[in-house]
Design a protein around this motif. Structure first.
Motif, PDB file in Angstrom:
ATOM      1  N   SER A 462       0.830  -1.211   0.000  1.00 50.19           N
ATOM      2  CA  SER A 462       0.000   0.000   0.000  1.00 50.19           C
ATOM      3  C   SER A 462       0.862   1.258   0.000  1.00 50.19           C
ATOM      4  CB  SER A 462      -0.975  -0.007   1.183  1.00 50.19           C
ATOM      5  OG  SER A 462      -0.259  -0.076   2.392  1.00 50.19           O
ATOM      6  N   ALA A 463       2.131   1.135   0.371  1.00 48.58           N
ATOM      7  CA  ALA A 463       3.017   2.302   0.366  1.00 48.58           C
ATOM      8  C   ALA A 463       3.796   2.450  -0.934  1.00 48.58           C
ATOM      9  CB  ALA A 463       3.997   2.193   1.538  1.00 48.58           C
ATOM     10  N   ALA A 464       3.713   1.450  -1.820  1.00 48.35           N
ATOM     11  CA  ALA A 464       4.582   1.462  -3.006  1.00 48.35           C
ATOM     12  C   ALA A 464       3.862   2.023  -4.232  1.00 48.35           C
ATOM     13  CB  ALA A 464       5.060   0.046  -3.297  1.00 48.35           C
ATOM     14  N   ALA A 516      12.560  -2.094  -5.087  1.00 49.07           N
ATOM     15  CA  ALA A 516      12.269  -0.918  -5.911  1.00 49.07           C
ATOM     16  C   ALA A 516      12.250   0.340  -5.053  1.00 49.07           C
ATOM     17  CB  ALA A 516      10.928  -1.105  -6.625  1.00 49.07           C
ATOM     18  N   GLN A 517      11.731   0.206  -3.830  1.00 48.72           N
ATOM     19  CA  GLN A 517      11.663   1.381  -2.956  1.00 48.72           C
ATOM     20  C   GLN A 517      13.049   1.863  -2.551  1.00 48.72           C
ATOM     21  OE1 GLN A 517       8.788  -0.378  -0.183  1.00 48.72           O
ATOM     22  NE2 GLN A 517       7.554   1.482  -0.434  1.00 48.72           N
ATOM     23  N   ALA A 518      13.991   0.923  -2.420  1.00 48.08           N
ATOM     24  CA  ALA A 518      15.323   1.290  -1.939  1.00 48.08           C
ATOM     25  C   ALA A 518      16.341   1.443  -3.055  1.00 48.08           C
ATOM     26  CB  ALA A 518      15.818   0.225  -0.958  1.00 48.08           C
ATOM     27  N   GLY A 519      15.979   1.004  -4.257  1.00 48.97           N
ATOM     28  CA  GLY A 519      16.999   0.863  -5.296  1.00 48.97           C
ATOM     29  C   GLY A 519      16.903   1.885  -6.417  1.00 48.97           C
ATOM     30  N   ASP A 520      17.727   1.649  -7.442  1.00 51.18           N
ATOM     31  CA  ASP A 520      17.799   2.561  -8.585  1.00 51.18           C
ATOM     32  C   ASP A 520      16.751   2.184  -9.641  1.00 51.18           C
ATOM     33  OD1 ASP A 520      18.727   0.223  -9.607  1.00 51.18           O
ATOM     34  OD2 ASP A 520      20.775   0.932  -9.979  1.00 51.18           O
TER      35      ASP A 520
END
Lengths: 562, 562
Positions: A462-464, A516-520
């Motif tokens: 839900s946050a992505a 995906a949230q933390a990466g490039d």
């Protein structure tokens, strides 16, 4: 074809996906600092790439053979194993008091993945030894620990697991091997065991067998099984080698793959052994070890997938064929080839992240003794095993396809990955058994571990940005879990495989969302590939799970004949 | 393990699913009466079961080898081929004026499926010969026909196809083999060809190669390719054998499977050949034949799937292991095993029915010259090839899994099915090429053939009891077809595989609905299994098809590295 250790993925998953910081925040694993872990994996990766990977093809073309009752391993295996032993790689997670490094299982598992990419046949040997070390650490007497553990951890001796008999495979409770108590506290073990990997070894001085057998007064079935340690050569108290034991390798199996790993039929004829753990509690002792061994086998699948993937990626960059839509000529620029490569990469990443997540839970359970961590590890284990090994088969199969006609030619090496990895969906409990474990024993907590994971996934989705389809799948998986809890034994058995595969799919998507949230941008694109091409299978699995088994249970063998 | 010909399925599909009555209602195929077809398939099935199936394992364990430049085939192959030749089985569909039976391709294809189940390595030989017969019937001069066809049809000589060169695989237009015209009207052929199945043969007196090569003045690329007939031994005008030709087998490939079938590297050094068809039109001539060869390869996949399935079904009935939910002990009574067997059976039935439907269209095109039949056959061909061969791989893989640990042991024979069938998704145009053909050339009619089939499926689904999910899938496939028609070259290429797989899934469901409407309770149950367990993949394929290829086309090789 060189092997490149996936160090970037490991570091990224540990730091940003699997929450390894929690592990190194414990007293038990405080030494697993980022620098230390990085140093271990990078040196381990170098050895896998430079020393072990060159043994993969020779082990296939010059299989292990039996000569005068002794195993003769492929050229180079002794030197490769020697490098692992002298480098201290066999006891990465073993107790320091016996010579181990005492590192978290997350770290040893990452190393074992790399070893699987490099040479699965050889990796089997230290993997089994590591399992034996763990079993002895938990269940053996102090005397046995003091005598055996230093030798196993140093790689002077190796270890095996002896469960299966011809009539007792999945149903291990049907085994017949006997153990007769002797006056000196030892036992005489008699019976035949099959499918014993590295049942003999020509590059270790002793081979120590953990053997499941029945005491004279044992109850029938799985409640009457005890565990024994039965060495090939009986050691003296000072650890020097004494008399040969009454056991022998009868024959080696001729297998589809892992030709370098000897799969032995073993005969025990009154061989001397010692009880490990309590009488009649052997299966429980073996299962402690097997749970972690199952993670190890899942990671074998992931490792072979990585090897097959790298092989295909290199080929796709080198092979020129036909103009692509953009005018280039390397086949990687054909949309269908790049699609396949991206799917392979997305599948491997998800399986790898799940395995690391699983190991973090195991390490946290070890470090904290927390029941919730144990339950989480227990839930994830059959998923890691089944998903990792099925990814191994699927990705290796796609690797062959990308090679075109060359994929069918053995010299290319692409086919070996599929032949080698094919056993991993079968051994250490078939994947159907993993699924039954998941919906049976592991769901025995009323779904607590499952729902806890689903809650976390729900929050991530839900946050992505791209989380909507994942949130839908999490919601559906929650419903499927409730549905499964409402089923009787046959309903659970019928839907088990589909339920496990569905859970793995949504968990894989969750791993990609976290990445995906933390990466490039590349991590975001890879997550999109997973959501577009692999997550849609989730709904298909759940539809299959909910279908009425009557449609096929009612088909007689004659109905099933064309 | 005995092989049981699926005669019940063939009869049921011909009568109730694929509409074979239309074929026997034509003048051309009026002789294909129910009694005649039943007699042919039943006798053909008997030969496959009794004579050919016993050659499957020996051909794997004693591979074909090269001795002094000549192929030495596995023990028993000569006798097996002899039985096929003397029984007239090589020319089932060939013209009666040259010794053929003149039967519809539907009938010969059913026989070739049974031969594939029995022994794929040996089946390759008559399959290729049959392809050559067809090419010569359509494109060769009368003199060549008169000299070669009787020998090929009788099995005295065999035939091969020579397309691929090291730099020219999928991109056949890149080939370099040269043809120099000679004063007597013949040509001298020079070049190297690879992947030539049965490039030499020790149980036929001559081996006739159809070779693609370039004339001196040929335009570049695929428009400058001509087709030549190049025999191993140059025949005299009366059909007796004359001088050996200037060609040789350089080496045999060491392959994952079909070890009984020699895969040759061929050298032509000024070998004498004769033009077949018009100069520079060789690819068109080859494609006529290849379309039918693609159906033949799809059916190889189905045949191997049937063999693997029967193997697993027998094992599941014999193998005792553990109490099942109902207390029985054969593993077939475990829900997960019976589920897998039912899925395998449902998959094979669907693929077989599609192949038969395809053959009926080919036969109707032959008999009536109708363009609509040709378009229908053309549409179905890449689907038969890709779906049949992927079913071959999937079902063979499931067959291994059902065997548990025994599946990994070569002596069991389960693994051979997977090793043998694995090449079928690659050769005769990889399945990616089939998909590109479908969404490219075959959709070039604006979707006419596709929509005609979708209309039929829609009518079937709306009339069927269990048709609702099928009707939904047909509707979605119609939308997908419109979507595909709106795409440019890259969009079509990116979505091609998913589109083909989706079309195959809905077509398979349609076949099962037709069977359920005409059949007994077992046919209904099998249709339900397909709808429950396989049709749900349809939506997943369409989701993948519609996804944006930018997600993976933007990933560089470095992004793709872990």
């Amino acid at each position: 074809m060189p092997y490149t250790p996936p160090l970037r993925d490991f570091a990224f998953i540990l730091d940003h996906v699997a929450g390894f910081d929690q592990v190194r925040a414990t007293d038990r694993f405080a030494e697993a600092t980022p620098d230390m872990v990085q140093a271990i994996l990078s040196e381990g990766g170098r050895i896998c790439s430079e020393v072990i990977a060159p043994l993969r093809r020779p082990g296939d073309t010059t299989p292990t053979r039996l000569e005068n009752g002794a195993v003769v391993s492929p050229p180079g295996y002794a030197e490769g194993f020697g490098a692992l032993a002298t480098g201290g790689w066999i006891g990465i997670s073993a107790a320091p008091e016996f010579g181990g490094m005492g590192m978290p299982q997350t770290v040893s598992t990452a190393f074992y993945e790399m070893m699987s990419s490099a040479c699965l046949s050889l990796q089997m040997n230290p993997l089994l030894t590591q399992g034996q070390i763990e079993a002895l650490e938990h269940h053996a007497s102090d005397a046995i620990k003091a005598l055996y553990l230093p030798k196993l951890i140093s790689g002077e001796w190796s270890g095996t697991m002896n469960l299966t008999e011809p009539q007792a495979g999945t149903d291990v409770g049907a085994l017949r091997t006997k153990a007769e108590p002797q006056a000196d506290g030892s036992y005489h073990i008699s019976g035949q065991k099959i499918y014993i990997s590295w049942g003999d070894c020509d590059f270790t001085q002793n081979v120590c067998h953990l053997v499941l057998a029945r005491l004279p007064d044992a109850p029938a079935g799985s409640k009457g099984i005890s565990l024994f340690l039965v060495p090939k050569v009986i050691p003296n108290e000072d650890g020097s080698l004494g008399q040969p034991n009454s056991l022998r390798v009868v024959s080696l199996e001729h297998k589809l793959g892992i030709h370098g790993s000897p799969t032995c039929v073993m005969d025990y004829e009154g061989a001397t052994g010692w009880l490990v753990g309590a009488p009649n509690k052997g299966l429980a002792a073996m299962f402690t070890m097997m749970n972690n061994a199952r993670v190890g086998v899942g990671v074998q699948g992931i490792g072979v997938a990585e090897g097959a993937y790298q092989h295909a990626l290199t080929y796709a960059q080198d092979r020129k064929q036909g103009p692509t839509p953009k005018g280039a000529t390397a086949i990687i620029d054909h949309p269908d080839i790049r699609r396949q490569l991206a799917i392979m990469r997305a599948e491997i990443f998800a399986a790898r992240a799940i395995a690391m997540e699983n190991c973090v839970a195991i390490d946290m359970a070890t470090a904290t003794g927390g029941d919730e961590w144990s339950a989480r590890a227990g839930w994830l284990t059959p998923i890691t095993k089944a998903y990792g090994t099925e990814a191994g088969v699927t990705v290796s199969d796609m690797g062959i396809q990308i090679h075109g006609g060359m994929g069918f030619i053995e010299e290319t090496g692409a086919a070996q990955f599929l032949r080698d990895v094919r056993v991993t969906t079968i051994y250490e409990g078939t994947n159907a058994i993993q699924a039954l474990d998941l919906v049976g024993r592991k769901l025995g907590d009323g779904g607590k571990a499952a729902f806890a994971l689903l809650d976390e996934m729900s929050a991530t989705a839900s946050a992505a940005d791209m989380g909507a389809p994942v949130a839908d799948a999490v919601h559906a998986q929650r419903g499927a879990t409730e549905w499964m809890l409402g089923q009787g034994m046959e309903g659970r058995a019928a839907g088990a495989t589909a339920y496990l595969r569905a859970f793995a799919r949504v968990l894989g998507a969750d791993m990609h969302l976290r990445a995906a949230q933390a990466g490039d941008a590349a991590r975001v694109a890879l997550a999109q590939v997973y959501i577009d091409h692999l997550l849609p299978e989730h709904a298909a699995h759940l539809a299959a799970m909910r279908s009425d088994p009557a449609a096929y249970m009612g088909l007689s063998p004659e109905d099933l004949t064309a």
